[in-house]
Design a protein around this motif. Sequence first.
Motif, mmCIF file in Angstrom:
data_model
loop_
_atom_site.group_PDB
_atom_site.id
_atom_site.type_symbol
_atom_site.label_atom_id
_atom_site.label_comp_id
_atom_site.label_asym_id
_atom_site.label_seq_id
_atom_site.Cartn_x
_atom_site.Cartn_y
_atom_site.Cartn_z
ATOM 1 N N PHE A 40 0.860 -1.187 0.000
ATOM 2 C CA PHE A 40 0.000 0.000 0.000
ATOM 3 C C PHE A 40 0.892 1.231 0.000
ATOM 4 O O PHE A 40 1.852 1.316 0.761
ATOM 5 C CB PHE A 40 -0.970 0.036 1.186
ATOM 6 C CG PHE A 40 -2.062 1.045 0.950
ATOM 7 C CD1 PHE A 40 -3.157 0.718 0.168
ATOM 8 C CD2 PHE A 40 -1.958 2.338 1.446
ATOM 9 C CE1 PHE A 40 -4.145 1.668 -0.119
ATOM 10 C CE2 PHE A 40 -2.942 3.286 1.164
ATOM 11 C CZ PHE A 40 -4.037 2.949 0.389
ATOM 12 N N ASP A 41 0.559 2.179 -0.884
ATOM 13 C CA ASP A 41 1.364 3.394 -1.011
ATOM 14 C C ASP A 41 0.548 4.607 -0.574
ATOM 15 O O ASP A 41 -0.223 5.163 -1.349
ATOM 16 C CB ASP A 41 1.838 3.551 -2.470
ATOM 17 C CG ASP A 41 2.717 4.787 -2.653
ATOM 18 O OD1 ASP A 41 3.137 5.372 -1.636
ATOM 19 O OD2 ASP A 41 2.989 5.146 -3.821
ATOM 20 N N THR A 42 0.740 4.997 0.698
ATOM 21 C CA THR A 42 0.066 6.221 1.179
ATOM 22 C C THR A 42 0.815 7.457 0.702
ATOM 23 O O THR A 42 0.310 8.573 0.805
ATOM 24 C CB THR A 42 0.059 6.284 2.718
ATOM 25 O OG1 THR A 42 1.427 6.350 3.178
ATOM 26 C CG2 THR A 42 -0.620 5.073 3.338
ATOM 27 N N GLY A 43 2.037 7.255 0.222
ATOM 28 C CA GLY A 43 2.931 8.380 -0.066
ATOM 29 C C GLY A 43 3.925 8.593 1.073
ATOM 30 O O GLY A 43 4.910 9.284 0.912
ATOM 31 N N ALA A 100 7.950 9.031 -3.886
ATOM 32 C CA ALA A 100 8.700 8.444 -4.999
ATOM 33 C C ALA A 100 9.489 7.263 -4.428
ATOM 34 O O ALA A 100 10.729 7.237 -4.428
ATOM 35 C CB ALA A 100 9.615 9.487 -5.635
ATOM 36 N N GLU A 101 8.728 6.304 -3.883
ATOM 37 C CA GLU A 101 9.322 5.221 -3.095
ATOM 38 C C GLU A 101 9.654 3.979 -3.922
ATOM 39 O O GLU A 101 10.519 3.210 -3.548
ATOM 40 C CB GLU A 101 8.378 4.844 -1.937
ATOM 41 C CG GLU A 101 7.242 3.862 -2.270
ATOM 42 C CD GLU A 101 6.263 4.366 -3.325
ATOM 43 O OE1 GLU A 101 6.168 5.589 -3.535
ATOM 44 O OE2 GLU A 101 5.591 3.533 -3.969
ATOM 45 N N GLY A 102 8.930 3.817 -5.036
ATOM 46 C CA GLY A 102 9.106 2.581 -5.812
ATOM 47 C C GLY A 102 10.535 2.389 -6.264
ATOM 48 O O GLY A 102 11.117 1.296 -6.167
ATOM 49 N N ARG A 103 11.148 3.490 -6.732
ATOM 50 C CA ARG A 103 12.527 3.414 -7.228
ATOM 51 C C ARG A 103 13.492 3.034 -6.110
ATOM 52 O O ARG A 103 14.509 2.400 -6.353
ATOM 53 C CB ARG A 103 12.905 4.748 -7.904
ATOM 54 C CG ARG A 103 12.873 5.931 -6.998
ATOM 55 C CD ARG A 103 12.750 7.257 -7.764
ATOM 56 N NE ARG A 103 11.391 7.493 -8.233
ATOM 57 C CZ ARG A 103 11.023 8.545 -8.953
ATOM 58 N NH1 ARG A 103 11.906 9.454 -9.301
ATOM 59 N NH2 ARG A 103 9.778 8.683 -9.346
ATOM 60 N N LEU A 104 13.142 3.439 -4.859
ATOM 61 C CA LEU A 104 14.016 3.107 -3.720
ATOM 62 C C LEU A 104 13.974 1.608 -3.429
ATOM 63 O O LEU A 104 14.966 1.000 -3.020
ATOM 64 C CB LEU A 104 13.585 3.890 -2.474
ATOM 65 C CG LEU A 104 13.617 5.421 -2.600
ATOM 66 C CD1 LEU A 104 13.023 6.070 -1.361
ATOM 67 C CD2 LEU A 104 15.053 5.908 -2.832
ATOM 68 N N VAL A 105 12.806 1.020 -3.638
ATOM 69 C CA VAL A 105 12.652 -0.427 -3.457
ATOM 70 C C VAL A 105 13.382 -1.165 -4.575
ATOM 71 O O VAL A 105 14.127 -2.125 -4.350
ATOM 72 C CB VAL A 105 11.143 -0.806 -3.476
ATOM 73 C CG1 VAL A 105 10.955 -2.312 -3.423
ATOM 74 C CG2 VAL A 105 10.418 -0.120 -2.330
#
Length: 490
Positions: free
Chosen positions: A259-262, A338-343
């Motif tokens: 889940f991506d709350t931001g 912009a968390e996806g790139r960090l994963v």
Amino acid sequence: MKINFTNKPAQKGAVCVAIFADNKFSDAANAIDSDSGRSIRKAMETARFSGKAGQVIQILAPVGISASSIIVAGVGEQNNDMSLAWESYGAAVTKKLLTSGVNLITFVIGDLEGTYAAKIAFGARLAAYRFDNHRTKLSADKKPSVTSICICGSKSDAAKEAFSSLNELAEGVYLARDLVSEPGNIINPESFAKCISGLSDNGLEIEILDEKDMRKLGMNSLLSVGAGSNYGSKLAIMKWMGGKTGDAPVVLVGKGVTFDTGGISLKPGNGMWDMKGDMGGAAAVTGAMRAIAGRKAKANVIGIVGLVENMPDAAATRPGDIIKSADGQTIEVQNTDAEGRLVLVDALWYGINSFKPCRIIDLATLTGAILVALGQENAGLFSNDDHLANDLTVAGKISGEEVWRLPLGSGYDKLIDTPNADMKNIGGPFAGSITAAQFLKRFVGEVPWAHIDIAGMAWKDKRDDPRESVWATGFGVRLLDSFIANSHEQ
Ligand code: BES
Ligand code: ZN
Ligand code: ZN
């Protein structure tokens, strides 16, 4: 839904025949038309039927034949490769009849090629998918009535054989759709990892890394995203080594933000519920691995998914925080959304370091900007290797899950520079999908790599393609399976 192939003539249930564009009749359609007192020709006239793909009409209680109804469906123009046309045909008929009260659909196909017959059944399965897990008050007339499909034609042995692989593929698509559809209180990093562990029953070798394992490896970029979550972040690895011993594997990497709350850069409330699907990349990789193992592909393929939940919390990463990724590069997190790139960068690092792949491909619901660029018709493709980009484009055409290549370049790369660290995790206001891809590119070195941004494709509110039966599409499973079959199994 039971699927049966037979070469014995059958006129049970709803009997379905095909008409090509400009009302060119298949032999089966001609035969049933004359048996039923030309009811097909009469019905076609009143319904403005022309044989276009997607057209379906039902003639109830026909005379002269034993079927309870005749279904007349369009296949469209005849051309060299009718695979997708027959798949859509099977899907369109199934969609139309799924809750109609009909129990059995008998497709009468004469001497149609076995591979095409199998595609009808595959399309039927794609259209029959439902996500009713949480509906306790669904009335009987809204539930599917179709319980069996019979494909009746002379090449039934070849059809059965071709369908056994496609059935595994359908299972992979179903798995991906289930994972994307389930909400964040059901699919979280821990339950997702558990689900993947269960895939060892399908012949996959599974390994799960927890936070402690990842901390030891220095995977702080991935871990920073899950820092605010009550669930432990996971990295799940699925291995299928069906190819030659010693051949470098293809590694598939998926973004699995359950889940991506931001995070602290919190998203607006309206529409946030869609972010339960922000693990669509991980779902596609998991579904593809399920399919590849199920059909015992002759290729070495490794799936890696980074599973995290992005939540605001006292322990969450703050905008401005600087973190060090597993490969030693430092990142200023200017926007926690912009968390996806960090994963992905730590998962890519793990894939490259541990498995020395011949090619590495990541799938991710990475940017809203890709919807602005490409809408919901093509996924965005980025690559440092023309041959790989071409293979994926071809796989897209074959599978019907299409990708469109967008550019990379040093001008875009500069946009993620920052004086505070090696890079920041956002670019400027422009070319958001490209700057996200540039960020990933900084972590893959010389390995042939492709990034597929599926933010516009993993789910859709529109329901115009009968193969995409619910909100979650399972996009990527068919694309990756075709890619492996066509580029790594010959
Ligand atoms: N998960 C989103 C991207 C997304 C948006 C997927 C819409 C599906 C539909 C991603 O983590 C995100 O929030 N990206 C930001 C990046 C921005 C902060 C640079 C975006 O696209 O707005
Ligand atoms: Zn986000
Ligand atoms: Zn996201």
